[in-house]
Design an enzyme around this catalytic site. Structure first.
Site, PDB file in Angstrom:
ATOM      1  N   GLY A 181       0.820  -1.209   0.000  1.00 30.14           N
ATOM      2  CA  GLY A 181       0.000   0.000   0.000  1.00 30.14           C
ATOM      3  C   GLY A 181       0.855   1.260   0.000  1.00 30.14           C
ATOM      4  N   LYS A 226       5.788  22.104 -10.449  1.00 28.94           N
ATOM      5  CA  LYS A 226       7.195  21.898 -10.821  1.00 28.94           C
ATOM      6  C   LYS A 226       7.348  22.164 -12.318  1.00 28.94           C
ATOM      7  CE  LYS A 226      10.600  18.183 -11.240  1.00 28.94           C
ATOM      8  NZ  LYS A 226      10.877  16.757 -11.040  1.00 28.94           N
TER       9      LYS A 226
HETATM   10  C1  LIG Z   1      15.697   8.111  -1.850  1.00 32.09           C
HETATM   11  C2  LIG Z   1      14.558   7.974  -2.784  1.00 32.09           C
HETATM   12  C3  LIG Z   1      13.997   9.112  -3.349  1.00 32.09           C
HETATM   13  C4  LIG Z   1      12.938   8.992  -4.262  1.00 32.09           C
HETATM   14  N1  LIG Z   1      12.435  10.103  -4.865  1.00 32.09           N
HETATM   15  C5  LIG Z   1      11.513   9.960  -5.842  1.00 32.09           C
HETATM   16  C6  LIG Z   1      10.996  11.069  -6.527  1.00 32.09           C
HETATM   17  O1  LIG Z   1      11.316  12.210  -6.229  1.00 32.09           O
HETATM   18  N2  LIG Z   1      10.118  10.845  -7.521  1.00 32.09           N
HETATM   19  C7  LIG Z   1       9.708   9.599  -7.879  1.00 32.09           C
HETATM   20  O2  LIG Z   1       8.942   9.442  -8.844  1.00 32.09           O
HETATM   21  N3  LIG Z   1      10.125   8.532  -7.175  1.00 32.09           N
HETATM   22  C8  LIG Z   1      11.016   8.680  -6.192  1.00 32.09           C
HETATM   23  N4  LIG Z   1      11.449   7.589  -5.504  1.00 32.09           N
HETATM   24  C9  LIG Z   1      10.844   6.289  -5.763  1.00 32.09           C
HETATM   25  C10 LIG Z   1       9.492   6.213  -5.059  1.00 32.09           C
HETATM   26  O3  LIG Z   1       9.650   6.527  -3.703  1.00 32.09           O
HETATM   27  C11 LIG Z   1       8.919   4.816  -5.213  1.00 32.09           C
HETATM   28  O4  LIG Z   1       8.917   4.453  -6.569  1.00 32.09           O
HETATM   29  C12 LIG Z   1       7.499   4.797  -4.736  1.00 32.09           C
HETATM   30  O5  LIG Z   1       7.397   5.286  -3.441  1.00 32.09           O
HETATM   31  C13 LIG Z   1       6.939   3.402  -4.792  1.00 32.09           C
HETATM   32  O6  LIG Z   1       7.352   2.621  -3.729  1.00 32.09           O
HETATM   33  P1  LIG Z   1       6.626   1.233  -3.535  1.00 32.09           P
HETATM   34  O7  LIG Z   1       5.188   1.487  -3.342  1.00 32.09           O
HETATM   35  O8  LIG Z   1       7.052   0.340  -4.640  1.00 32.09           O
HETATM   36  O9  LIG Z   1       7.291   0.657  -2.226  1.00 32.09           O
HETATM   37  P2  LIG Z   1       7.045   1.026  -0.673  1.00 32.09           P
HETATM   38  O10 LIG Z   1       6.741   2.446  -0.473  1.00 32.09           O
HETATM   39  O11 LIG Z   1       8.248   0.462   0.038  1.00 32.09           O
HETATM   40  O12 LIG Z   1       5.760   0.195  -0.250  1.00 32.09           O
HETATM   41  C14 LIG Z   1       5.828  -1.189  -0.012  1.00 32.09           C
HETATM   42  C15 LIG Z   1       4.500  -1.643   0.537  1.00 32.09           C
HETATM   43  O13 LIG Z   1       4.563  -3.067   0.696  1.00 32.09           O
HETATM   44  C16 LIG Z   1       4.054  -3.403   1.966  1.00 32.09           C
HETATM   45  N5  LIG Z   1       4.670  -4.651   2.429  1.00 32.09           N
HETATM   46  C17 LIG Z   1       5.975  -4.931   2.576  1.00 32.09           C
HETATM   47  N6  LIG Z   1       6.119  -6.173   3.098  1.00 32.09           N
HETATM   48  C18 LIG Z   1       4.876  -6.671   3.259  1.00 32.09           C
HETATM   49  C19 LIG Z   1       4.359  -7.912   3.765  1.00 32.09           C
HETATM   50  N7  LIG Z   1       5.154  -8.891   4.189  1.00 32.09           N
HETATM   51  N8  LIG Z   1       3.026  -8.075   3.791  1.00 32.09           N
HETATM   52  C20 LIG Z   1       2.180  -7.103   3.357  1.00 32.09           C
HETATM   53  N9  LIG Z   1       2.604  -5.924   2.874  1.00 32.09           N
HETATM   54  C21 LIG Z   1       3.955  -5.716   2.827  1.00 32.09           C
HETATM   55  C22 LIG Z   1       4.413  -2.239   2.871  1.00 32.09           C
HETATM   56  O14 LIG Z   1       3.591  -2.204   4.022  1.00 32.09           O
HETATM   57  C23 LIG Z   1       4.146  -1.076   1.913  1.00 32.09           C
HETATM   58  O15 LIG Z   1       2.776  -0.745   1.968  1.00 32.09           O
HETATM   59  C24 LIG Z   1      12.453   7.705  -4.569  1.00 32.09           C
HETATM   60  C25 LIG Z   1      12.988   6.575  -3.941  1.00 32.09           C
HETATM   61  C26 LIG Z   1      14.031   6.698  -3.075  1.00 32.09           C
HETATM   62  C27 LIG Z   1      14.600   5.465  -2.447  1.00 32.09           C
END
Ligand SMILES: Cc1cc2nc3c(=O)[nH]c(=O)nc-3n(C[C@H](O)[C@H](O)[C@H](O)COP(=O)(O)OP(=O)(O)OC[C@H]3O[C@@H](n4cnc5c(N)ncnc54)[C@H](O)[C@@H]3O)c2cc1C
Length: 501
Positions: free
Chosen positions: A14, A80
């Protein structure tokens, strides 16, 4: 014909990826009875730092039929117009990567060719002096062009900076209102496969089991389905982009409020600054071969507190630049950090989430996904990743900085062949490879090439057929008009205040 349609999707995670995936799927399937379930863990926080976007975010809001003003006000968003890159070529220099175009074609040739002639004959205008977005950004102004009343600023496009946590909340509410979507707050502990090796059932900490026809892995860097369950490998691109850590901290509001992201090169990496309505996001991306985490934190805090006060605990994030070998494998699609990561220099991760999901809803499979559908999806996403990787490497590979081991490393680091070919073609006569699948349009490449000191050795011979005196006059008129018209628009902060009325 046998009805083999998918009846249920499960999205694991999420974060930004999970909620964008849910929203796009819910919109695409709004008239169906397909079940969509999103599981998010109460034990694992989201990465939460993705706050800067590119103009495609506006297309996503349109696709989802989300009113932009409502979204901006509820996510503390700001506008932006591009990115200001400071100290990348050498200390003391800066350049802009604008959104939207730079100048207009003249006599059927790209504007860049005429500008390069202008410079080679002693001209004084910088390339981005002809960008409407930069004219606004330099003065902290903002304006949304009205297509019915064109003026000199009409070519400016924009993206948003926003609070990632509020975006997840916003999209959750959107999905719950729009679609019969179920949210399960539980933690995945085990994944069961069927005899064909497809994902069958997710076993959760509470003892609950959830089965579905198709799974979208948005579990972040853990990649619990695509990697842990299905063993799809990862292409490590650290030999091209060695930064592997980031530290992030928030400070209070910026005044004046810049309508752009700032990316400043530092001794061991670079620092971002992202202004929101209520706070500023700051971060330092670095390579831990050259800098300890403590040093990185001290450097970040030192810079971030020059004009602002820190308002939260800093957060350390490790990452491995690269991409999943296959984003789609069997009945599982990896979206977001589970599918790969490129450092956030051009704010492309949220775009890649959106691109993956918009491609996916154009390729919706049956219960047994066809290998040709999967292959084509993966081919397209591979090209997206590669083009962005090359563009990011360009920001580093021609640096003239030699003040630290991190910057000296770029003199010897190999660059991708695809980028090598682009550079060779450009340096010959200022031409760019035509690639309709490259996210970054030609004017983006021109801006960063020029910013990093890469110039063509010769030009297209046709440029010398144009009347140089007339072109020079048009340059002066156009650059001056941009500054004038931009100065008459609203300050960025005031523009946002008026949205609240
Ligand atoms: C330093 C940094 C800066 C960034 N800046 C930018 C930016 O400026 N612009 C941009 O476009 N992108 C940026 N990004 C990338 C962006 O943050 C991510 O692409 C975006 O937040 C998506 O993350 P996610 O949802 O894939 O993962 P996460 O945010 O890590 O979410 C993972 C989800 O999985 C769930 N989960 C994990 N394990 C389990 C489990 N066992 N059971 C159930 N649920 C689980 C967690 O609860 C969470 O809800 C940046 C990334 C980093 C590292």
């Amino acid at each position: 014909m046998q009805n083999n349609q998918i009846e249920s999707y499960v999205i694991l995670g999420g974060g930004t990826a999970g909620w964008i995936s849910a929203a796009v799927l819910a919109q695409a399937l709004k008239n169906s009875k397909v079940n969509i379930t999103l599981i998010e863990s109460p034990n694992v926080a989201t990465v939460g730092v993705g706050e800067a976007t590119i103009p495609s975010i506006v297309d996503l809001l349109e696709y989802l039929r989300i009113p932009q003003k409502d979204f901006i006000l509820k996510t503390n968003a700001t506008f932006k117009l591009g990115i200001k890159f400071v100290d990348w070529l050498e200390k003391g220099q800066h350049y802009w990567h604008q959104f939207g175009y730079i100048g207009n074609n003249i006599d059927g040739l790209p504007f860049y060719q005429h500008w390069a002639r202008h410079i080679s004959q002693g001209g004084q205008f910088g390339l981005t002096d002809f960008s409407p977005a930069v004219a606004l950004a330099k003065q902290n102004k903002f304006f949304i062009p009205d297509p019915k009343r064109p003026n000199n600023l009409s070519g400016s496009t924009y993206a948003l900076h926003f609070d990632a946590g509020l975006v997840a909340e916003y999209l959750k509410e959107y999905c719950l209102k729009k679609h019969n979507l179920e949210v399960v707050y539980d933690h995945l502990v085990d994944t069961e496969l069927d005899i064909q090796g497809q994902i069958k059932t997710l076993h959760l900490q509470s003892g609950k089991h959830i089965s579905a026809d198709f799974f979208i892995d948005c579990s972040g860097q853990r990649a619990l389905l695509i990697n842990k369950a299905l063993r799809v490998g990862y292409q490590n691109w650290q030999h091209y982009l060695p930064a592997n850590k980031a530290i992030a901290v928030q400070t209070d509001i910026s005044n004046p409020l810049p309508p752009y992201t700032e990316a400043t090169a530092h001794e061991h990496g670079w620092r971002w600054r992202i202004p929101l309505q209520n706070r500023t996001g700051n971060g330092y991306v670095y390579c831990d071969d050259f800098c300890s985490d403590n040093h990185a934190e001290a450097l970040l805090i030192d810079h971030a507190t020059k004009h602002n006060c820190v308002i939260n605990q800093s957060k350390l994030i490790s990452f491995t630049t690269g991409k999943r070998d296959k984003m789609w494998f069997k009945n599982c699609l990896a979206v977001g950090l589970s599918s790969g990561f490129l450092e956030p220099l051009e704010s492309t991760s949220i775009y890649l989430i959106m691109r993956a999901m918009l491609n996916f809803v154009q390729s919706l499979p049956d219960k047994m996904p066809h290998p040709a559908t999967i292959k084509e999806f993966n081919r397209r996403m591979d090209i997206e990743y590669q083009c962005i990787r090359d563009f990011i490497v360009l920001h580093y590979c021609r640096t003239q900085r030699t003040d630290s081991a991190f910057w000296r490393m770029w003199q010897t680091l190999a660059i991708p062949d695809s980028l090598q070919q682009k550079l060779a073609l450009f340096e010959a006569q200022g031409r760019l490879m035509h690639n309709p699948q490259d996210l970054f349009a030609q004017d983006s490449w021109y801006a960063v090439l020029e910013g990093m000191g890469v110039r063509a050795k010769s030009l297209d011979p046709r440029v010398y057929q144009s009347n140089f005196t007339m072109v020079e006059k048009a340059f002066a008129d156009s650059a001056n008009a941009l500054v004038q018209v931009a100065s008459k628009t609203l300050d960025h902060a005031e523009y946002i205040q008026r949205l609240k009325l």
